[in-house]
Design a protein around this motif. Sequence first.
Motif, mmCIF file in Angstrom:
data_model
loop_
_atom_site.group_PDB
_atom_site.id
_atom_site.type_symbol
_atom_site.label_atom_id
_atom_site.label_comp_id
_atom_site.label_asym_id
_atom_site.label_seq_id
_atom_site.Cartn_x
_atom_site.Cartn_y
_atom_site.Cartn_z
ATOM 1 N N LEU A 181 11.465 -12.530 -6.231
ATOM 2 C CA LEU A 181 11.171 -13.774 -6.947
ATOM 3 C C LEU A 181 11.685 -13.727 -8.382
ATOM 4 O O LEU A 181 11.887 -12.652 -8.957
ATOM 5 N N SER A 182 11.846 -14.905 -8.971
ATOM 6 C CA SER A 182 12.209 -15.003 -10.388
ATOM 7 C C SER A 182 10.969 -14.765 -11.250
ATOM 8 O O SER A 182 9.856 -14.661 -10.737
ATOM 9 N N ILE A 183 11.189 -14.725 -12.568
ATOM 10 C CA ILE A 183 10.082 -14.433 -13.485
ATOM 11 C C ILE A 183 8.999 -15.512 -13.395
ATOM 12 O O ILE A 183 7.805 -15.206 -13.334
ATOM 13 N N LEU A 184 9.419 -16.781 -13.367
ATOM 14 C CA LEU A 184 8.453 -17.886 -13.303
ATOM 15 C C LEU A 184 7.635 -17.832 -12.017
ATOM 16 O O LEU A 184 6.401 -17.951 -12.043
ATOM 17 N N MET A 185 8.320 -17.619 -10.893
ATOM 18 C CA MET A 185 7.625 -17.539 -9.609
ATOM 19 C C MET A 185 6.733 -16.306 -9.534
ATOM 20 O O MET A 185 5.681 -16.321 -8.895
ATOM 21 N N LEU A 186 7.161 -15.245 -10.210
ATOM 22 C CA LEU A 186 6.355 -14.013 -10.236
ATOM 23 C C LEU A 186 5.049 -14.236 -10.991
ATOM 24 O O LEU A 186 3.992 -13.733 -10.580
ATOM 25 N N ILE A 187 5.106 -14.984 -12.079
ATOM 26 C CA ILE A 187 3.892 -15.304 -12.847
ATOM 27 C C ILE A 187 2.937 -16.148 -11.996
ATOM 28 O O ILE A 187 1.728 -15.908 -11.960
ATOM 29 N N ILE A 188 3.514 -17.136 -11.303
ATOM 30 C CA ILE A 188 2.699 -17.984 -10.401
ATOM 31 C C ILE A 188 2.073 -17.133 -9.300
ATOM 32 O O ILE A 188 0.903 -17.308 -8.936
ATOM 33 N N LEU A 189 2.864 -16.180 -8.772
ATOM 34 C CA LEU A 189 2.355 -15.290 -7.714
ATOM 35 C C LEU A 189 1.209 -14.425 -8.223
ATOM 36 O O LEU A 189 0.212 -14.230 -7.521
ATOM 37 N N LEU A 190 1.344 -13.915 -9.450
ATOM 38 C CA LEU A 190 0.284 -13.073 -10.031
ATOM 39 C C LEU A 190 -1.006 -13.867 -10.220
ATOM 40 O O LEU A 190 -2.096 -13.362 -9.930
ATOM 41 N N ILE A 191 -0.864 -15.114 -10.693
ATOM 42 C CA ILE A 191 -2.056 -15.970 -10.863
ATOM 43 C C ILE A 191 -2.708 -16.235 -9.505
ATOM 44 O O ILE A 191 -3.936 -16.170 -9.355
ATOM 45 N N ALA A 192 -1.868 -16.503 -8.485
ATOM 46 C CA ALA A 192 -2.392 -16.740 -7.129
ATOM 47 C C ALA A 192 -3.082 -15.493 -6.581
ATOM 48 O O ALA A 192 -4.145 -15.597 -5.946
#
Length: 223
Positions: A181-192
């Motif tokens: 994943l990209s950085i933005l998607m990785l942040i969203i994944l971490l929050i999820a």
Amino acid sequence: MTNLFSSFDPSSMFNLSLNWLSTFLGLLFIPTSYWLIPSRYSFAWNKIILTLHSEFKTLIGNNSIKGSTLMFISLFSMIVFNNFLGLFPYIFTSTSHLILTLGLALPLWFSFMIYGWLNNTTHMLAHLVPQGTPALLMPFMVIIETISNIIRPGTLAVRLAANMIAGHLLLTLLGNTGTDLSILMLIILLIAQILLLVLESAVAIIQSYVFAVLSTLYSSEVN
């Protein structure tokens, strides 16, 4: 990892067969009573125990044997500690296996059935036909009530194991996609993942409470 479910194998981490010992790690979380001044953790745990005692006492009824709530409080404590320990990395989730959940549910159910049929046979037979059932439906109701009674330990065990496996599988599946994943998607994944972890913590408490409460209800029916 050859199979997604192999993450739940007893020897999946470091190829050790000692992972079942994690079942007894929950004993370390029980607050000791050897201190002169109890800690806040001890006060909180005692408050939880007293609340559970009053609830289980209400469910069982006045005809129960004294101290019988201690068995269900101990059952709740064991399951909740095991569920929480399973959320930590590299700790084997024993409650996600039917061998443990059935090992808890079957002896309880057998003991209730044996006690009920030996001591309150008429009461147990009356339970097979609900009050107000038409005479034509009575044979069918006996069959349905008998089947529902027999599958009780299975539903208790499968409910606990399935809920533990489902959350862990979702966390594993989402975590495995992080490398692509990209950085933005990785942040969203971490929050999820954090939100799912909070949800799993709630499920850990709820499922252990449900297991203990249903066991208490099943015991109240044999009195």
